[in-house]
Write a protein that holds these residues in place. Structure first.
Motif, PDB file in Angstrom:
ATOM      1  N   LEU A   7       1.035  -1.235  -0.064  1.00  0.00           N
ATOM      2  CA  LEU A   7       0.059  -0.115  -0.160  1.00  0.00           C
ATOM      3  C   LEU A   7       0.884   1.286  -0.124  1.00  0.00           C
ATOM      4  O   LEU A   7       1.614   1.348   0.824  1.00  0.00           O
ATOM      5  N   ILE A   8       0.598   2.110  -1.010  1.00  0.00           N
ATOM      6  CA  ILE A   8       1.424   3.486  -1.077  1.00  0.00           C
ATOM      7  C   ILE A   8       0.613   4.678  -1.074  1.00  0.00           C
ATOM      8  O   ILE A   8      -0.672   4.525  -1.164  1.00  0.00           O
ATOM      9  N   SER A   9       1.201   5.718  -0.991  1.00  0.00           N
ATOM     10  CA  SER A   9       0.290   6.898  -1.108  1.00  0.00           C
ATOM     11  C   SER A   9       1.001   7.973  -2.135  1.00  0.00           C
ATOM     12  O   SER A   9       0.376   9.120  -2.542  1.00  0.00           O
ATOM     13  N   SER A  36      -3.077   2.056  -3.718  1.00  0.00           N
ATOM     14  CA  SER A  36      -2.918   3.439  -3.357  1.00  0.00           C
ATOM     15  C   SER A  36      -4.237   3.986  -3.058  1.00  0.00           C
ATOM     16  O   SER A  36      -5.355   3.618  -3.740  1.00  0.00           O
ATOM     17  N   ASP A  37      -4.037   5.104  -2.233  1.00  0.00           N
ATOM     18  CA  ASP A  37      -5.259   6.077  -1.672  1.00  0.00           C
ATOM     19  C   ASP A  37      -5.307   7.113  -2.735  1.00  0.00           C
ATOM     20  O   ASP A  37      -6.099   8.069  -2.842  1.00  0.00           O
ATOM     21  N   LYS A  38      -3.873   7.269  -3.548  1.00  0.00           N
ATOM     22  CA  LYS A  38      -3.843   8.629  -4.479  1.00  0.00           C
ATOM     23  C   LYS A  38      -3.898   7.979  -5.924  1.00  0.00           C
ATOM     24  O   LYS A  38      -2.583   7.320  -5.935  1.00  0.00           O
ATOM     25  N   PRO A  39      -4.677   8.201  -6.764  1.00  0.00           N
ATOM     26  CA  PRO A  39      -4.816   7.800  -8.143  1.00  0.00           C
ATOM     27  C   PRO A  39      -3.507   8.416  -8.796  1.00  0.00           C
ATOM     28  O   PRO A  39      -3.247   7.707  -9.606  1.00  0.00           O
ATOM     29  N   ASP A  40      -2.862   9.470  -8.366  1.00  0.00           N
ATOM     30  CA  ASP A  40      -1.777  10.023  -9.248  1.00  0.00           C
ATOM     31  C   ASP A  40      -0.599   9.645  -8.304  1.00  0.00           C
ATOM     32  O   ASP A  40       0.526  10.074  -8.701  1.00  0.00           O
ATOM     33  N   ALA A  41      -0.253   8.626  -7.590  1.00  0.00           N
ATOM     34  CA  ALA A  41       0.633   8.073  -6.830  1.00  0.00           C
ATOM     35  C   ALA A  41       1.926   7.627  -7.871  1.00  0.00           C
ATOM     36  O   ALA A  41       1.490   6.905  -8.893  1.00  0.00           O
ATOM     37  N   ALA A  42       3.042   8.266  -7.917  1.00  0.00           N
ATOM     38  CA  ALA A  42       3.922   7.979  -9.019  1.00  0.00           C
ATOM     39  C   ALA A  42       4.394   6.622  -9.037  1.00  0.00           C
ATOM     40  O   ALA A  42       4.517   5.735  -9.851  1.00  0.00           O
ATOM     41  N   GLY A  43       4.353   5.906  -7.800  1.00  0.00           N
ATOM     42  CA  GLY A  43       4.715   4.412  -7.694  1.00  0.00           C
ATOM     43  C   GLY A  43       3.793   3.501  -8.374  1.00  0.00           C
ATOM     44  O   GLY A  43       4.147   2.479  -8.509  1.00  0.00           O
ATOM     45  N   LEU A  44       2.521   4.000  -8.640  1.00  0.00           N
ATOM     46  CA  LEU A  44       1.519   3.350  -9.351  1.00  0.00           C
ATOM     47  C   LEU A  44       1.850   2.980 -10.856  1.00  0.00           C
ATOM     48  O   LEU A  44       1.909   1.669 -11.362  1.00  0.00           O
ATOM     49  N   VAL A  45       2.667   4.060 -11.359  1.00  0.00           N
ATOM     50  CA  VAL A  45       3.303   3.819 -12.882  1.00  0.00           C
ATOM     51  C   VAL A  45       4.190   2.812 -12.689  1.00  0.00           C
ATOM     52  O   VAL A  45       4.381   1.932 -13.575  1.00  0.00           O
ATOM     53  N   PHE A  46       5.214   2.968 -11.854  1.00  0.00           N
ATOM     54  CA  PHE A  46       6.468   2.125 -11.673  1.00  0.00           C
ATOM     55  C   PHE A  46       5.716   0.600 -11.718  1.00  0.00           C
ATOM     56  O   PHE A  46       6.290  -0.361 -12.338  1.00  0.00           O
ATOM     57  N   ALA A  47       4.830   0.266 -10.811  1.00  0.00           N
ATOM     58  CA  ALA A  47       4.143  -0.946 -10.656  1.00  0.00           C
ATOM     59  C   ALA A  47       3.713  -1.553 -11.925  1.00  0.00           C
ATOM     60  O   ALA A  47       3.905  -2.710 -12.114  1.00  0.00           O
ATOM     61  N   ALA A  48       2.843  -0.626 -12.462  1.00  0.00           N
ATOM     62  CA  ALA A  48       2.221  -1.211 -13.480  1.00  0.00           C
ATOM     63  C   ALA A  48       3.203  -1.514 -14.862  1.00  0.00           C
ATOM     64  O   ALA A  48       2.900  -2.293 -15.398  1.00  0.00           O
ATOM     65  N   GLU A  49       4.381  -0.665 -14.793  1.00  0.00           N
ATOM     66  CA  GLU A  49       5.369  -0.947 -15.774  1.00  0.00           C
ATOM     67  C   GLU A  49       5.967  -2.068 -15.484  1.00  0.00           C
ATOM     68  O   GLU A  49       6.572  -2.976 -16.389  1.00  0.00           O
ATOM     69  N   ALA A  50       6.038  -2.595 -14.097  1.00  0.00           N
ATOM     70  CA  ALA A  50       6.598  -3.838 -13.846  1.00  0.00           C
ATOM     71  C   ALA A  50       5.682  -5.026 -14.062  1.00  0.00           C
ATOM     72  O   ALA A  50       6.207  -6.327 -13.793  1.00  0.00           O
ATOM     73  N   GLY A  51       4.467  -4.627 -14.589  1.00  0.00           N
ATOM     74  CA  GLY A  51       3.616  -5.732 -14.554  1.00  0.00           C
ATOM     75  C   GLY A  51       2.660  -6.362 -13.608  1.00  0.00           C
ATOM     76  O   GLY A  51       2.572  -7.345 -13.430  1.00  0.00           O
ATOM     77  N   ILE A  52       3.032  -5.323 -12.539  1.00  0.00           N
ATOM     78  CA  ILE A  52       2.137  -5.907 -11.114  1.00  0.00           C
ATOM     79  C   ILE A  52       0.767  -5.206 -11.193  1.00  0.00           C
ATOM     80  O   ILE A  52       0.531  -4.041 -11.677  1.00  0.00           O
ATOM     81  N   GLU A  53      -0.289  -5.917 -10.731  1.00  0.00           N
ATOM     82  CA  GLU A  53      -1.504  -5.208 -10.668  1.00  0.00           C
ATOM     83  C   GLU A  53      -1.500  -4.121  -9.648  1.00  0.00           C
ATOM     84  O   GLU A  53      -1.102  -4.258  -8.715  1.00  0.00           O
ATOM     85  N   THR A  54      -2.375  -2.971 -10.117  1.00  0.00           N
ATOM     86  CA  THR A  54      -2.302  -1.615  -9.596  1.00  0.00           C
ATOM     87  C   THR A  54      -3.762  -1.270  -9.208  1.00  0.00           C
ATOM     88  O   THR A  54      -4.806  -1.701 -10.202  1.00  0.00           O
ATOM     89  N   ALA A  55      -4.281  -0.631  -8.338  1.00  0.00           N
ATOM     90  CA  ALA A  55      -5.489  -0.071  -7.966  1.00  0.00           C
ATOM     91  C   ALA A  55      -5.313   1.086  -7.039  1.00  0.00           C
ATOM     92  O   ALA A  55      -4.556   0.973  -6.295  1.00  0.00           O
ATOM     93  N   ALA A  56      -6.199   2.227  -7.498  1.00  0.00           N
ATOM     94  CA  ALA A  56      -6.310   3.061  -6.408  1.00  0.00           C
ATOM     95  C   ALA A  56      -7.881   3.386  -6.014  1.00  0.00           C
ATOM     96  O   ALA A  56      -8.566   3.203  -6.555  1.00  0.00           O
ATOM     97  N   PHE A  57      -7.884   3.829  -4.684  1.00  0.00           N
ATOM     98  CA  PHE A  57      -9.230   4.020  -3.915  1.00  0.00           C
ATOM     99  C   PHE A  57      -9.058   5.185  -3.411  1.00  0.00           C
ATOM    100  O   PHE A  57      -8.634   5.377  -2.026  1.00  0.00           O
ATOM    101  N   PRO A  58      -9.567   6.631  -3.960  1.00  0.00           N
ATOM    102  CA  PRO A  58      -9.244   7.928  -3.327  1.00  0.00           C
ATOM    103  C   PRO A  58     -10.517   7.773  -2.244  1.00  0.00           C
ATOM    104  O   PRO A  58     -11.578   7.642  -2.326  1.00  0.00           O
ATOM    105  N   ARG A  59      -9.976   8.516  -1.221  1.00  0.00           N
ATOM    106  CA  ARG A  59     -10.998   8.794  -0.232  1.00  0.00           C
ATOM    107  C   ARG A  59     -12.206   9.330  -0.619  1.00  0.00           C
ATOM    108  O   ARG A  59     -13.292   8.902  -0.027  1.00  0.00           O
TER     109      ARG A  59
END
Ligand code: GAR
Length: 195
Positions: A7-9, A36-59
């Motif tokens: 889980l990242i922000s 992530s709770d932040k859809p624009d978290a930079a880490g989500l881009v890294f994870a998606a590029e690494a082929g990892i499932e990602t999702a964001a749930f903004p408060r």
């Protein structure tokens, strides 16, 4: 290999360190989802590029803290992790959430706990005149930044440090400590996925 949900922000550099460490053939786990709770978290881009499932749930997409957490719980449980890792996840989790994942939820914090729980740890360490600072990996309990310590790494505070220079010295240690501590926890876990 055991399954890790992170889980990242934001930046997600600790998550990236886990992803990179898990590339080693003898690493005991793999990162299967990054949430992530932040859809624009930079880490989500890294994870998606690494082929990892990602999702964001903004408060703001949820009517209450409980509904917001329920979205995370559903995504976490769907991924069937052995371990949930907080990595710069900047929300305080409810007692219900923490209890659900008891013993399978860890966090990295940028201080030598029990010193400096909470925010602005580097500025506070300098302000307090500390000569030694660092980072801590700990199990998450309902008291914020107070659960059992898995591992710590110290760094010196230099006389001319600013919060920024100290933060970057600590962060370099975080990137080594978190993968090591996660491996230790995974090797000590029984093979029960969260359901
Ligand atoms: C890290 O320094 C982490 O220890 C800290 O936020 C940063 C996240 O960086 N976490 C906390 O302060 C938790 N309250 P990252 O997104 O690049 O991993």
């Amino acid at each position: 290999r055991k399954r890790i949900v992170v889980l990242i922000s934001g930046r997600g550099s600790n998550m990236a360190a886990l992803v990179d460490a898990a590339k080693a053939p003898d690493y005991p786990g793999e990162v299967v989802a990054v949430l992530s709770d932040k859809p624009d978290a930079a880490g989500l881009v890294f994870a998606a590029e690494a082929g990892i499932e990602t999702a964001a749930f903004p408060r703001k997409a949820y009517g209450s803290k409980a509904e917001h957490e329920a979205a995370f719980v559903a995504a976490i449980d769907h991924a069937q992790p052995d371990l949930v890792c907080l990595a710069g996840f900047m929300r305080v989790l409810s007692a219900d959430f923490v209890t659900r994942y008891a013993g399978r939820l860890i966090n990295i914090h940028p201080s030598l706990l029990p010193k400096f729980p909470g925010l602005d740890t580097h500025a506070r360490a300098i302000e307090a005149g500390e000569t030694r600072h660092g980072c801590t990996v700990h199990f998450v309990t309902k008291e914020v930044d107070a659960g059992p310590v898995v591992a710590q790494a110290p760094v010196p505070v230099e006389p001319d440090d600013t919060p920024e220079t100290l933060a970057s010295r600590v962060l370099m240690e975080e990137h080594k400590l978190y993968p090591k501590a996660v491996a230790t926890v995974l090797r000590n876990l029984s093979r029960n996925v969260i359901r």
